[in-house]
Structure formats: C-alpha cells, structure tokens
Design a protein around this motif. Structure first.
Motif, PDB file in Angstrom:
ATOM      1  N   ILE A  11      -2.912  -6.555 -10.557  1.00 39.81           N
ATOM      2  CA  ILE A  11      -3.007  -5.129 -10.848  1.00 39.81           C
ATOM      3  C   ILE A  11      -3.002  -4.896 -12.359  1.00 39.81           C
ATOM      4  O   ILE A  11      -2.108  -5.375 -13.066  1.00 39.81           O
ATOM      5  N   VAL A  12      -3.983  -4.164 -12.850  1.00 38.10           N
ATOM      6  CA  VAL A  12      -4.039  -3.797 -14.270  1.00 38.10           C
ATOM      7  C   VAL A  12      -3.227  -2.524 -14.481  1.00 38.10           C
ATOM      8  O   VAL A  12      -3.509  -1.496 -13.863  1.00 38.10           O
ATOM      9  N   PRO A  13      -2.185  -2.560 -15.335  1.00 34.21           N
ATOM     10  CA  PRO A  13      -1.414  -1.334 -15.600  1.00 34.21           C
ATOM     11  C   PRO A  13      -2.224  -0.370 -16.464  1.00 34.21           C
ATOM     12  O   PRO A  13      -2.609  -0.700 -17.578  1.00 34.21           O
ATOM     13  N   VAL A  14      -2.477   0.823 -15.942  1.00 33.12           N
ATOM     14  CA  VAL A  14      -3.366   1.758 -16.623  1.00 33.12           C
ATOM     15  C   VAL A  14      -2.680   2.445 -17.790  1.00 33.12           C
ATOM     16  O   VAL A  14      -3.307   2.759 -18.800  1.00 33.12           O
ATOM     17  N   ARG A  15      -1.379   2.693 -17.679  1.00 34.33           N
ATOM     18  CA  ARG A  15      -0.660   3.396 -18.749  1.00 34.33           C
ATOM     19  C   ARG A  15       0.561   2.589 -19.162  1.00 34.33           C
ATOM     20  O   ARG A  15       1.087   1.805 -18.377  1.00 34.33           O
ATOM     21  N   ALA A  16       1.014   2.846 -20.386  1.00 32.45           N
ATOM     22  CA  ALA A  16       2.129   2.083 -20.928  1.00 32.45           C
ATOM     23  C   ALA A  16       3.363   2.211 -20.056  1.00 32.45           C
ATOM     24  O   ALA A  16       4.129   1.261 -19.909  1.00 32.45           O
ATOM     25  N   ALA A  17       3.580   3.371 -19.444  1.00 30.42           N
ATOM     26  CA  ALA A  17       4.752   3.562 -18.594  1.00 30.42           C
ATOM     27  C   ALA A  17       4.757   2.596 -17.430  1.00 30.42           C
ATOM     28  O   ALA A  17       5.808   2.244 -16.892  1.00 30.42           O
ATOM     29  N   ASP A  18       3.562   2.144 -17.045  1.00 28.26           N
ATOM     30  CA  ASP A  18       3.476   1.227 -15.911  1.00 28.26           C
ATOM     31  C   ASP A  18       4.051  -0.148 -16.232  1.00 28.26           C
ATOM     32  O   ASP A  18       4.250  -0.968 -15.347  1.00 28.26           O
ATOM     33  N   ARG A  19       4.320  -0.375 -17.498  1.00 29.88           N
ATOM     34  CA  ARG A  19       4.941  -1.651 -17.868  1.00 29.88           C
ATOM     35  C   ARG A  19       6.466  -1.545 -17.840  1.00 29.88           C
ATOM     36  O   ARG A  19       7.162  -2.500 -18.092  1.00 29.88           O
ATOM     37  N   GLY A  20       6.984  -0.341 -17.547  1.00 26.33           N
ATOM     38  CA  GLY A  20       8.423  -0.130 -17.479  1.00 26.33           C
ATOM     39  C   GLY A  20       8.924  -0.265 -16.061  1.00 26.33           C
ATOM     40  O   GLY A  20       8.584  -1.211 -15.350  1.00 26.33           O
ATOM     41  N   HIS A  35      -9.372   5.129   4.986  1.00 24.56           N
ATOM     42  CA  HIS A  35      -9.790   6.532   4.854  1.00 24.56           C
ATOM     43  C   HIS A  35     -10.009   6.934   3.398  1.00 24.56           C
ATOM     44  O   HIS A  35      -9.726   8.063   3.003  1.00 24.56           O
ATOM     45  N   GLY A  36     -10.504   5.993   2.598  1.00 26.74           N
ATOM     46  CA  GLY A  36     -10.837   6.309   1.218  1.00 26.74           C
ATOM     47  C   GLY A  36      -9.668   6.290   0.251  1.00 26.74           C
ATOM     48  O   GLY A  36      -9.850   6.586  -0.937  1.00 26.74           O
ATOM     49  N   ARG A  37      -8.458   5.947   0.733  1.00 27.03           N
ATOM     50  CA  ARG A  37      -7.267   5.935  -0.128  1.00 27.03           C
ATOM     51  C   ARG A  37      -6.560   4.585  -0.021  1.00 27.03           C
ATOM     52  O   ARG A  37      -6.601   3.915   1.015  1.00 27.03           O
ATOM     53  N   VAL A  38      -5.887   4.213  -1.108  1.00 25.89           N
ATOM     54  CA  VAL A  38      -5.030   3.032  -1.062  1.00 25.89           C
ATOM     55  C   VAL A  38      -3.794   3.396  -0.245  1.00 25.89           C
ATOM     56  O   VAL A  38      -3.093   4.361  -0.561  1.00 25.89           O
ATOM     57  N   THR A  39      -3.536   2.650   0.808  1.00 21.32           N
ATOM     58  CA  THR A  39      -2.377   2.942   1.661  1.00 21.32           C
ATOM     59  C   THR A  39      -1.235   1.957   1.469  1.00 21.32           C
ATOM     60  O   THR A  39      -0.090   2.266   1.828  1.00 21.32           O
ATOM     61  N   ALA A  40      -1.517   0.798   0.891  1.00 17.54           N
ATOM     62  CA  ALA A  40      -0.443  -0.181   0.687  1.00 17.54           C
ATOM     63  C   ALA A  40      -0.847  -1.177  -0.390  1.00 17.54           C
ATOM     64  O   ALA A  40      -2.024  -1.524  -0.529  1.00 17.54           O
ATOM     65  N   VAL A  41       0.153  -1.617  -1.157  1.00 13.51           N
ATOM     66  CA  VAL A  41      -0.018  -2.673  -2.157  1.00 13.51           C
ATOM     67  C   VAL A  41       1.181  -3.599  -2.033  1.00 13.51           C
ATOM     68  O   VAL A  41       2.336  -3.146  -2.077  1.00 13.51           O
ATOM     69  N   GLY A  42       0.937  -4.889  -1.872  1.00 13.05           N
ATOM     70  CA  GLY A  42       2.038  -5.829  -1.756  1.00 13.05           C
ATOM     71  C   GLY A  42       1.544  -7.196  -1.367  1.00 13.05           C
ATOM     72  O   GLY A  42       0.361  -7.393  -1.056  1.00 13.05           O
ATOM     73  N   PRO A  43       2.442  -8.174  -1.359  1.00 11.12           N
ATOM     74  CA  PRO A  43       2.044  -9.541  -1.003  1.00 11.12           C
ATOM     75  C   PRO A  43       1.804  -9.685   0.500  1.00 11.12           C
ATOM     76  O   PRO A  43       2.493  -9.083   1.322  1.00 11.12           O
ATOM     77  N   GLY A 458      -8.423  10.097 -14.699  1.00 10.02           N
ATOM     78  CA  GLY A 458      -7.041  10.501 -14.499  1.00 10.02           C
ATOM     79  C   GLY A 458      -6.284   9.727 -13.438  1.00 10.02           C
ATOM     80  O   GLY A 458      -5.139  10.067 -13.117  1.00 10.02           O
ATOM     81  N   GLN A 459      -6.879   8.686 -12.897  1.00  7.42           N
ATOM     82  CA  GLN A 459      -6.209   7.922 -11.853  1.00  7.42           C
ATOM     83  C   GLN A 459      -5.085   7.055 -12.424  1.00  7.42           C
ATOM     84  O   GLN A 459      -5.176   6.562 -13.549  1.00  7.42           O
ATOM     85  N   PRO A 460      -4.019   6.858 -11.650  1.00 15.37           N
ATOM     86  CA  PRO A 460      -2.926   5.992 -12.093  1.00 15.37           C
ATOM     87  C   PRO A 460      -3.242   4.531 -11.807  1.00 15.37           C
ATOM     88  O   PRO A 460      -4.300   4.200 -11.267  1.00 15.37           O
ATOM     89  N   THR A 461      -2.307   3.665 -12.184  1.00 16.78           N
ATOM     90  CA  THR A 461      -2.402   2.271 -11.767  1.00 16.78           C
ATOM     91  C   THR A 461      -2.584   2.203 -10.258  1.00 16.78           C
ATOM     92  O   THR A 461      -1.999   2.987  -9.513  1.00 16.78           O
ATOM     93  N   VAL A 462      -3.421   1.276  -9.795  1.00 16.09           N
ATOM     94  CA  VAL A 462      -3.708   1.169  -8.365  1.00 16.09           C
ATOM     95  C   VAL A 462      -2.405   1.037  -7.586  1.00 16.09           C
ATOM     96  O   VAL A 462      -1.575   0.149  -7.845  1.00 16.09           O
ATOM     97  N   GLY A 463      -2.208   1.938  -6.638  1.00 18.12           N
ATOM     98  CA  GLY A 463      -0.997   1.952  -5.832  1.00 18.12           C
ATOM     99  C   GLY A 463      -1.190   2.841  -4.632  1.00 18.12           C
ATOM    100  O   GLY A 463      -2.214   3.532  -4.497  1.00 18.12           O
TER     101      GLY A 463
END
Length: 510
Positions: A11-20, A35-43, A458-463
């Motif tokens: 995952i590429v962190p889009v904003r600096a806050a995402d590194r916190g 349905h066109g949306r990310v519903t889950a992120v994980g191993p 304006g999208q956040p880090t993928v989540g």
C-alpha cells in the motif's frame, strides 16, 4: 456485478499522516473490491462468498497499489485530434513554421492542414496571414498555438470558418467560438468514438481512472453516444461553458449528477469560465504591465468578462447546483475571480492560477476554492515568464505557498497544451526543471507524496471504504531519492502494471 481481489500488494501511503498511527501496512496485503468500493484490506483475505457475475483475482507479487490517478483538466477532443496534426512545437520562427506547412501541403495537397504547438511569443515578430497564403495556395490551413488561445489561419481557412478576413491571428474568444466549427473543415473522423476510445486506453495505461473534460464543443448527448459505443472505460466529468449553460439547467443537471444515457461513472462537472487570456498571447490579466508592454494594445492584458458579468455567471451556476471552474492565469484575474466567489458563495476552482499574490492564495484557502493546476506548463513557460514577467516569476506556479496556506491542489495537464500524462505533471512539480538547469524557484517545489495526493481526486490511502479505483505500480513512487531531480525521474518513468475502475480492469501489463 463484479468483484476484484488483489493479492500481495504494498500500500502506498497517500498523505504524510498515513505514516503515523494510520500508516500503511509495511508488508504486502490483499485488497478486496466489491460493488465498486474497497471492502477489506489485510493479509490472506478470503474470496467473497457473494455470487458475482465476474470475480477476478490478481497476484500483485509485491507491487505497489495506490488510488487511481485523475487528470483534472483535459480538452479531450483536442487531445484526441493531436496525433493527426502537424507538430509545430519545434518551430523557432515564422519561417520554420511556414516551411513545415509548405512541406505538408506538397505531401498532401488535397487535405486541410491542422497544425499544433507553435509558441509564437518567443518569436521576434508577429506573423501574417499573407505569408501563410504564399506557401499554401487554396489549401485550408489552421495552426493552433501551443497554449490554444490563438490560431494562425490562411485566408482560405478564414473564409471556410466564416471569420472576417484579416492579416493577423485569431485570438481568444473569437478563436474559441471558431474552434467549434473546425469539424466542418476536417470532418469528425478524429473524434469518433473509436478515436476517443484509443485516447482513453492510452490514459488507462498511465494509471488514469478519471478525467475532467473541458472541451469547447459537445455536450451530454454526445457523451451518451460515445458511452454507448465503447467509451465507458474511465470516470468522466463533463463541463459546460456559458453557451451551454441554458441547456444544462433545462436538463436539471447539477454537478455530480450522472449524465443522461450514462452510468454513475460519467457525471456533470462544473461551469467553465475563461476569465482572462494566456501568457503566450500576453492576454493574461495582470496587476502590472508586461515586460514588453510597448508592443501591446493592452499593456497588462485584460479580462474577458467584466466583474459584473463574472459574478452573474457564478451566481447563476451556483443557484442551479453547479460548481464553477474559473480560468485565471494572471494575478489580477485570480483576485477578481476570488472576489466573485466570495460575493456569490459559489464553489469550485481557479484553473491554472499561474501567477498569484500571496494574499490571494490565503483567500483561496479561506474560501475553500481549489487550485486546479498544470505543473508541466512551468517547463514550457519558464523562459518566457522570466522575459516578460521578470521578478514576478517568484509568484508563478506557487504550489508550496498553496499547500502551506491550506489550499486544496488538484493536478492536471490541460492536454493538448501539455501531454496527458500525470507522471510528467507530478515530476514537474517535484523538480521544476526540464533540463540541466537548477530548479526554477525550487522553494515552490513539492514532495512526491504531496503531488501524488494532489493527483488522486481527494482519495485517501487505499483502505476499506475508498473507491475501487486502483493503480498497480512496478516501483514505489515514494522511494527515497537523493535529490528532487532523481525523484522526478523516478516519477516520470513510472511503469504501470494495471489499472482498475470500480474494480473493473481497464489496463493490464501483468
């Protein structure tokens, strides 16, 4: 309905806050889109149990995943036509340009010549229709300047486009009106649905998932026709100009509404207003005269609309639920546009914001007006800006001011003025140089993470909850670099492995 499961992606962190505290995972993870949306992120996510018409699984093999890219300012028909046009970007004088035209006329005497890309502001004299007539005969010739704000036509083309015969170029509003009639000269083959689809395929290969189209002609009906003939590849926002505002209002379209005949990926965008001209034509409206003001009818440029006319348009658009995108290149035009936003309460953007005063940047932030900017222009305009705006160049392409003052940045190309290439735009904002010279006002440069954040609508880090518009990259766009030049080179040469819109594959090199 379809679903997508991307496995083993970083995952590429889009904003600096995402590194916190909300930092992106360090190890590869799976990303599930439904349905066109990310519903889950994980191993090691499980495949969805719901039945879908199509379920795709992709092994990213450790590649990097980021929100899909947007180009927030494109003239799509003009960009689509560019590949068939005579390239005049290398012409350094009127004589070089006419020589190229003469060669094209000799090669294809029965075909009109449409040229693109010359930058006459750097030439040592004004051009004439007469010298173009001398090498073209009865072949219609239209040479569009690299900033698209004027065209050099021969007499045959002037007559064909119902323009008054003159010995000078056609500028600004008169040219914009005439451009809509250009298809009567060259036909529509260059802007057929098939031609548009080729353009959209090329955009998808660069990781682009969405475009804001500021084409001068067309409308919702034309987009519905294209959509039904294979141009339903990417997300699209269609603008209108003042001439089409009545039709948009009559249709009840508000910014964000799906276009009739399309699905929710093609929506109504803003009202576009061209409030001043350009640097190349010396028509951008400035607070102080140009460095070569003695040559100009209007020494500081001029507005295309009075303040009252501008406010009336903004107020009318705002009353009918439309955002407004106001082209303002000069600092006086930017200040006037911000005053109009403040008085009317309209929402939207300043397009270009090429030269600004610091107080106006702060006011842009206070009003919540976006700066829709095209960093690749600084590569082309650097030398001319120094020549005719002088020390004011320190206030040009002032992206660091904008971010530091809290202005939302949205990056685009203004294609065909610059190539439809988000990686070139990002690289230009990071390094601010196209050659061996040092960065041009490097104090205004941005970081790779900042330009990425300004390129994803304006999208956040993928989540979970983010749009299912994704780009898979073969390299980390935020990898450590020893210098801005090295960081820019990494961005400019970024290989795109795959692009997905709402979970649907629109490009793959896997």
């Amino acid at each position: 309905m379809s679903s997508l499961l991307v496995r083993n992606a970083r995952i590429v962190p889009v904003r600096a806050a995402d590194r916190g505290t909300d930092r992106a995972p360090d190890a590869p993870v799976d990303v599930l889109v439904e349905h066109g949306r990310v519903t889950a992120v994980g191993p090691r996510l499980s495949a969805p149990t719901t039945a879908y018409d199509e379920h795709r699984e992709v092994d990213a093999a450790g590649r990097w995943v980021a929100p899909g890219l947007w180009d927030q300012h494109v003239h799509l028909a003009q960009w689509t036509l560019t590949s068939a046009r005579l390239d005049l970007t290398g012409a350094r004088s009127p004589e070089q340009a006419t020589a190229l035209v003469a060669e094209r006329v000799r090669e294809y005497p029965e075909l009109p010549v449409i040229g693109w890309g010359h930058r006459s502001a750097g030439w040592d004299r004004e051009v004439t229709v007469s010298e173009l007539d001398a090498v073209t005969g009865d072949t219609p010739v239209v040479l569009i300047s690299g900033d698209a704000h004027h065209a050099w036509l021969n007499t045959t083309a002037l007559l064909h486009l119902a323009l008054p015969v003159r010995d000078s170029v056609v500028r600004e509003a008169e040219w914009f009106r005439a451009y809509a009639r250009l298809s009567s000269l060259i036909g529509d083959d260059g802007t057929s649905p098939e031609a548009y689809r080729r353009t959209l395929d090329h955009a998808a290969a660069l990781g682009i998932v969405g475009l804001v189209d500021y084409e001068f002609s067309g409308g919702a009906a034309e987009w519905a026709e294209r959509w039904s003939h294979g141009c339903d590849l990417l997300r699209l926002r269609m603008s209108t100009y003042a001439e089409g505002l009545d039709d948009v209002i009559a249709m009840g379209l508000r910014t964000g509404d799906p276009l009739p005949g399309c699905d929710d990926r093609a929506t109504m965008g803003p009202l576009k207003i061209i409030s001043d001209g350009s640097l190349n034509t010396r028509t951008a409206w400035c607070c102080e005269p140009y460095g070569d003001a003695h040559r100009l009818e209007y020494p500081a440029g001029q507005p295309n609309l009075s303040g009252e006319e501008l406010r009336e348009l903004l107020a009318r658009a705002h009353a009918h639920g439309l955002e407004v995108a106001t082209h303002a290149i000069g600092d006086a035009a930017c200040a006037e546009a911000l005053e109009a936003y403040a008085v009317t309460g309209a929402r939207g953007s300043i397009e270009h914001a090429q030269m600004v005063n610091r107080a106006d940047v702060r006011r842009m932030a206070e009003l919540g007006i976006r700066a829709s900017v095209q960093p690749a222009h600084l590569l082309d305009d650097r030398d001319l800006t120094e020549k005719i705006w002088g020390e004011r160049s320190a206030r040009c392409f002032a992206y660091r001011w904008m971010l530091d003052d809290g202005v939302e940045l949205a990056l685009g190309s203004d294609a065909p003025v610059s190539p439809l290439d988000p990686w070139l735009a990002m690289a230009a904002a990071v390094h601010r140089s196209a050659d061996e010279r040092e960065a041009w006002h490097g104090e205004q440069a941005l970081t790779p993470q900042e330009v990425l954040a300004a390129s994803v609508d304006g999208q956040p880090t993928v989540g979970a909850g983010s749009r299912g518009d994704l780009v898979l990259l073969d390299r980390d766009p935020l990898a450590h670099s020893d210098s801005p030049a090295a960081a820019a080179d990494l961005l400019r040469t970024m290989p795109v492995a795959a692009t997905y819109v709402a979970g649907r594959e629109v490009h793959s090199a896997l």
